[in-house]
Design an enzyme around this catalytic site. Structure first.
Site, PDB file in Angstrom:
ATOM      1  N   ASP A   1    -129.789  -2.572  -5.478  1.00 58.16           N
ATOM      2  CA  ASP A   1    -130.000  -2.693  -6.910  1.00 58.16           C
ATOM      3  C   ASP A   1    -129.534  -4.092  -7.341  1.00 58.16           C
ATOM      4  OD1 ASP A   1    -130.289  -1.839  -9.693  1.00 58.16           O
ATOM      5  OD2 ASP A   1    -128.096  -1.744  -9.705  1.00 58.16           O
TER       6      ASP A   1
ATOM      7  N   ASP B   1    -128.728  -5.300 -11.264  1.00 56.95           N
ATOM      8  CA  ASP B   1    -127.754  -5.325 -12.362  1.00 56.95           C
ATOM      9  C   ASP B   1    -126.578  -4.397 -12.075  1.00 56.95           C
ATOM     10  OD1 ASP B   1    -128.987  -7.102 -14.395  1.00 56.95           O
ATOM     11  OD2 ASP B   1    -130.617  -5.663 -14.262  1.00 56.95           O
TER      12      ASP B   1
END
Length: 218
Positions: free
Chosen positions: A14, A16
């Site tokens: 991922d 953020d």
């Protein structure tokens, strides 16, 4: 703390909260949005991490038409892409990505191409060669589609992937994809990942002779 060692053939990352700390801008943008719609900012912030914006809006304003959410989301993505103030790497992210050079890994993010490119650059991080963005999927996390696409792009079975995630939606997506999940940062621990670290300085990845990856966490 005792280290956890996971064996994998690919890592799915991922962005953020995992590689890039963009919390400052996410807070600014979504709290402004909350005020415009008369919603409690603290309650909104509990929902938005990890999801595409229109998916968060659908949860927060369930009676609003989908097309309105999509249009609002497009405006917010433009706002976010123009605002890089306070966007920095999660500690250890640059060294972590450098250690993955030449090893199977992919970025799997709810951001679109423009936002993910801008945020990774603002944080001084290289973009992985394989990237699954908002444009790549029909369903937002916690749906597993993004992680399953990432595994497929890398030619690796889902059960041989380890996901790195910070949010409840992302951790749920990794689990739904049949993958093991390393939680990163303060939001991750309550969502039951297989292992959890404060940041990426606590992660080491080594390639074994058989092509597998040994992921040491902690």
């Amino acid at each position: 703390m005792t280290a956890t060692v996971l064996t994998a053939r690919a890592l799915l990352l991922d962005m953020d909260g995992t590689l890039v700390n963009s919390d400052a801008v996410v807070e600014r943008i979504w709290r402004r949005w909350s005020e415009r719609h008369g919603l409690d900012g603290d309650e909104v912030m509990k929902v938005v991490h990890g999801r595409q914006g229109h998916a968060s809006m659908a949860m927060l304003l369930p009676d609003r038409p989908v097309q309105q959410n999509l249009a609002d989301n497009a405006r917010m993505l433009a706002e976010e892409t123009a605002d890089m103030d306070g966007v920095v790497e999660v500690p250890g992210a640059a060294a972590f990505l450098a250690s993955l050079d030449g090893l199977p890994h992919a970025l799997v993010t709810s951001a679109d191409v423009a936002l993910s490119t801008a945020r990774m650059a603002a944080a001084g991080l290289p973009l992985p060669a394989v990237r699954i963005t908002a444009e790549s999927v029909g369903a937002s996390k916690p749906d597993p589609e993004g992680f399953l696409k990432g595994a497929a792009e890398l030619g690796v079975a889902p059960e041989d992937c380890v996901v790195f995630e910070d949010s409840g939606a992302g951790i749920a997506a990794g689990r739904a994809a049949g993958m093991r999940v390393v939680g990163v940062g303060p939001r991750a621990g309550v969502h039951g990942p297989d292992a959890v670290v404060a940041d990426l300085t606590r992660v080491r990845v080594e390639a074994a002779a058989d092509g597998s990856l040994r992921v040491r966490v902690g």
